[in-house]
Write an enzyme that holds these catalytic residues in place. Structure first.
Site, short mmCIF file in Angstrom:
data_model
loop_
_atom_site.label_atom_id
_atom_site.label_comp_id
_atom_site.label_asym_id
_atom_site.label_seq_id
_atom_site.Cartn_x
_atom_site.Cartn_y
_atom_site.Cartn_z
N HIS A 32 0.81 -1.22 0.00
CA HIS A 32 0.00 0.00 0.00
C HIS A 32 0.84 1.28 0.00
CE1 HIS A 32 -4.18 -1.64 0.46
NE2 HIS A 32 -3.45 -2.72 0.74
N THR A 33 2.03 1.19 -0.56
CA THR A 33 2.86 2.39 -0.65
C THR A 33 2.65 3.12 -1.97
OG1 THR A 33 4.64 1.04 -1.56
CG2 THR A 33 4.74 1.49 0.80
N GLY A 121 -4.57 -12.05 -5.97
CA GLY A 121 -3.50 -11.15 -5.53
C GLY A 121 -2.31 -11.14 -6.46
N SER A 123 -2.76 -9.94 -9.62
CA SER A 123 -3.12 -8.92 -10.61
C SER A 123 -3.50 -9.46 -11.97
CB SER A 123 -2.00 -7.89 -10.76
OG SER A 123 -1.95 -7.14 -9.63
N ASP A 169 0.47 -2.51 -10.00
CA ASP A 169 0.17 -3.75 -10.73
C ASP A 169 0.52 -3.63 -12.21
OD1 ASP A 169 -0.84 -4.19 -8.25
OD2 ASP A 169 -2.94 -4.17 -8.84
C1 GLA Z 1 -3.46 -3.79 -4.96
C2 GLA Z 1 -3.48 -2.49 -5.77
C3 GLA Z 1 -2.08 -1.89 -5.88
C4 GLA Z 1 -1.41 -1.77 -4.51
C5 GLA Z 1 -1.56 -3.08 -3.72
C6 GLA Z 1 -1.11 -2.93 -2.29
O1 GLA Z 1 -2.73 -4.76 -5.66
O2 GLA Z 1 -4.01 -2.73 -7.05
O3 GLA Z 1 -2.13 -0.64 -6.53
O4 GLA Z 1 -1.95 -0.69 -3.80
O5 GLA Z 1 -2.90 -3.56 -3.70
O6 GLA Z 1 0.23 -2.59 -2.22
#
Ligand code: GLA
Length: 384
Positions: A32-33, A121, A123, A169
């Protein structure tokens, strides 16, 4: 590649003229950065989504998913809004985002083949957006920079699907480098460097099988918490724009200015930025054990500060501390379910996966799926 071309030929009775290919991604550190203009270590995986395409006259598009056999049709003049529970939204969204940039995509027949696990998770949605975008670029002669393509995909999530995600992602899917982790800066949107994962180690993904639907989840709430803290710190020091500019020392000194739950969320993000740089330092020194410890520390912070873990993920990470061959583990990606990543000695990976599955079943009564991941290159397109 030949596989999707053959499937396309068998289904449509004609060969595709281009195939875009985009990998899934693993967030290694930097949870979440990205939307806080911070730093991440990530990698593109060997699993990819391929998008084969032939332009056709008119306004009707057909899309076939060769993985599950489903097929969707849509009219280019009727895609302003997504349709509920429809995977083609990620393709329609790309067309809508391109339109905002003054770029028109013509009608097409398309086919998709993917090995990226869904809702796990890794993507899969970014892989679909980027593979479709790269295929469109080849047949409709669209010229955008790689960063702009990543933003097109992010725009699909933010504007079409309503998830306020960052750029991680799509960026990782585009910029990934085989056998390396990429260190990215989400203020300047650039890859700062590639960092090799030492020989003899690999990332194993263990899926908690808890299906997260980020759109409906607390993801957007987390983002708001981060933004509230950044705004409070901006009032103290106007130079501060985002959490990237806030140190843990500053946040601690001004703890009383923010809600306690927001404070914890911000601590996680700031800690992650710090861990990303520490990780690069350790990897460059060859300290793989130290790197592994940072993965465990990241998970602890997700669990206790950011509250984006769940019992199943905690169990998988806890098991990683006791099964031989593993140096570190954490939840990866948005959280609230999805996957954990495990840094494992490659020679022991098969045995590790077997023991992890057994122990997880014993403790939770549930199954976990494990994937021994290779780290691949970023997206590409081939004209046939
Ligand atoms: C998801 C979001 C990303 C990122 C992550 C957490 O994958 O799509 O943009 O924020 O969570 O790091």
């Amino acid at each position: 590649m030949s596989n999707i071309a053959e499937l396309f030929q068998a289904h449509y009775g004609k060969a595709p003229v281009a195939v875009g290919s985009a990998p899934g991604r693993l967030e290694i550190l930097g949870n979440h950065t990205d939307y806080n203009e911070g730093f991440t270590l990530s990698a593109a995986v060997g699993q990819v989504t391929e998008f084969a395409i032939v332009p056709v006259p008119g306004r009707k598009c057909r899309l076939k998913d060769f993985r599950d056999g489903s097929q969707v049709e849509f009219d280019l003049d009727n895609i302003d809004k997504p349709t509920p529970k429809d995977w083609s939204n990620y393709v329609k969204g790309v067309i809508v985002e391109l339109r905002k940039r003054g770029i028109e995509v013509g009608a097409f027949d398309g086919g998709i083949l993917s090995t990226v696990p869904l809702s796990a998770g890794m993507s899969s949605s970014a892989a679909l957006e980027v593979s479709a975008g790269f295929a469109f670029a080849a047949v409709f002669d669209i010229k955008l920079s790689p960063v702009e393509w990543a933003k097109v995909g992010q725009g699909v999530e933010n504007n079409y699907m309503g998830l306020k995600s960052g750029l991680l992602d799509q960026f990782s899917s585009i910029y990934g480098k085989a056998d390396a982790l990429i260190l990215s800066d989400f203020r300047t949107n650039e890859v700062l460097k590639n960092v090799a994962l030492p020989h003899g180690y690999m990332i194993v993904v263990a899926n908690s099988m808890v299906k997260h639907n980020l759109v409906d989840s607390e993801y957007n709430d987390r983002r708001h918490s981060c933004e509230r803290v950044a705004a409070a710190m901006h009032n103290i020091d106007p130079k501060i724009k985002t959490l990237r500019d806030v140190s843990s020392q500053m946040l601690n000194d001004n703890k009383h200015c923010v809600d306690h739950s927001d404070y914890l969320k911000a601590m996680h993000v700031i800690g992650e930025d710090e861990r990303v740089f520490k990780a690069v330092e350790l990897l460059e020194k060859g300290d793989i054990k130290g790197f592994g410890q940072l993965l465990f520390a990241s998970h602890e912070s997700s669990k206790n500060n950011f509250a984006n873990s769940c019992q199943e993920l905690d169990c998988l990470v806890e098991l990683a501390t006791s099964i031989p061959g593993c140096l570190g583990a954490r939840l990866s990606g948005g959280g609230f379910g999805g996957i954990s990543i495990h840094l494992v000695e490659a020679a022991r990976a098969d045995e590790y996966c077997r023991r992890l599955k057994e122990a997880y079943k014993l403790q939770t009564g549930k199954e976990t799926e494990t994937i021994e991941c290779s780290i691949g290159d970023g997206a590409s397109v081939v004209k046939l």
